[in-house]
Design an enzyme around this catalytic site. Structure first.
Site, PDB file in Angstrom:
ATOM      1  N   LYS A  42     -53.760  25.852  -9.706  1.00  0.00           N
ATOM      2  CA  LYS A  42     -54.634  26.745  -8.950  1.00  0.00           C
ATOM      3  C   LYS A  42     -56.083  26.490  -9.370  1.00  0.00           C
ATOM      4  O   LYS A  42     -56.358  25.741 -10.305  1.00  0.00           O
ATOM      5  CB  LYS A  42     -54.296  28.214  -9.213  1.00  0.00           C
ATOM      6  N   SER A  64     -46.264  22.277  -2.858  1.00  0.00           N
ATOM      7  CA  SER A  64     -46.487  23.329  -1.868  1.00  0.00           C
ATOM      8  C   SER A  64     -47.916  23.267  -1.348  1.00  0.00           C
ATOM      9  O   SER A  64     -48.753  22.513  -1.848  1.00  0.00           O
ATOM     10  CB  SER A  64     -46.226  24.714  -2.488  1.00  0.00           C
ATOM     11  N   SER A 117     -50.302  25.660  -1.340  1.00  0.00           N
ATOM     12  CA  SER A 117     -51.167  26.757  -1.790  1.00  0.00           C
ATOM     13  C   SER A 117     -52.594  26.313  -2.106  1.00  0.00           C
ATOM     14  O   SER A 117     -53.496  27.148  -2.188  1.00  0.00           O
ATOM     15  CB  SER A 117     -50.563  27.440  -3.015  1.00  0.00           C
ATOM     16  N   SER A 153     -50.849  31.692  -0.993  1.00  0.00           N
ATOM     17  CA  SER A 153     -50.865  31.403  -2.417  1.00  0.00           C
ATOM     18  C   SER A 153     -50.429  32.623  -3.215  1.00  0.00           C
ATOM     19  O   SER A 153     -51.006  33.704  -3.085  1.00  0.00           O
ATOM     20  CB  SER A 153     -52.276  30.977  -2.859  1.00  0.00           C
TER      21      SER A 153
END
Length: 263
Positions: free
Chosen positions: A103, A41, A43, A211
């Protein structure tokens, strides 16, 4: 003289042994050293792009039960644990869903984290943001999921340029990295103040308006606070990157991302 039929069982057993040994070696390598990870993805744009392939350094923070596939390691807490640093890009196991996320580590134990009008505050201090050139990509389906990106320059057609505002953010401790903004005033641009408990960490994606991270509660599908035991390792370098719908479509590999350091 032995007949060929007598040798066939031996040949099959040798093949089985070879496969078992190879799988065992791969499992040990994946558990102790490096775990492959494919970015699904957007994010973490523009630090990480959809289709980036990397290896997660599992030695960076030591080992927990989640270091083993299916969480079967008999480790009650953490072995050889080394504290992560603010600004690290980390792969961790979601505390509720069990999925692996990637992250940036923003909040350490004891920190107070808040976002006001899109600006990150740590322990009451605004983190410096310096605007720079926008991030530009093509508006098209990306990765195996086939999602299309959000753009700050409005609705654009397929094949057109999709822009996002970009700034360089510098965190307490000196780590600088790019962050993206789609539009001001979105839900997570203003948050309550979060107090990071001992033994936990607070994570955010670099693509701030796209996100699902620690700004969102676990009860609503967010990440919330992540226990130290759930950290799998640090992402240090992109090995290669595929812009196509399949990782092995080598003709879609991005030539500028081979062995690219992750900052």
């Amino acid at each position: 003289m032995a007949r060929s039929s007598d040798k066939e069982p031996e040949g099959i057993m040798e093949t089985v042994k070879t496969v078992v040994y190879a799988l065992a070696i791969a499992a040990v390598f994946r558990t102790l050293f490096f775990q492959p990870f494919w970015i699904p993805s957007g994010s973490m744009k523009d630090t990480l792009l959809v289709g980036d392939f990397l290896f997660v350094n599992k030695m960076a923070y030591g080992y927990s039960r989640y270091s083993c596939p299916f969480g079967v390691c008999p480790i009650p807490d953490r072995l050889f644990g080394d504290e992560p640093e603010r600004g690290d890009v980390v792969v961790f196991r979601h505390p509720v869903s069990g999925q692996d996320y990637i992250k940036r580590l923003i909040g350490l134990p004891g920190d107070k984290v808040q976002v006001k009008n899109g600006v990150l505050f740590l322990n009451g201090q605004a983190q410096k943001q310096v605007p720079t050139d926008p991030f530009v990509e093509t508006y098209e389906a990306q990765g195996s999921v086939g999602g299309v990106p959000n753009c700050s320059n409005g609705a654009v057609g397929l094949g057109s340029k999709c822009e996002k505002e970009r700034a360089i953010e510098t965190l307490d401790g000196g780590v600088s990295h790019a962050i993206l903004n789609i539009r001001d005033g979105m839900g997570a641009d203003n948050t309550a103040a979060f107090n990071v408990p001992e033994g936990h960490f607070f994570f955010m994606g670099d693509n701030r308006d796209n996100s699902i991270d620690s700004r969102f509660a676990q009860t609503g599908g967010g990440v919330g606070m992540v226990p130290f035991a759930n950290l799998l390792g640090r992402a240090d370098r992109v090995i290669f990157s595929s812009a196509g719908s399949r990782m092995l479509y080598f003709w879609t590999w991005r030539g500028d991302r081979f062995f690219k350091a992750i900052e």
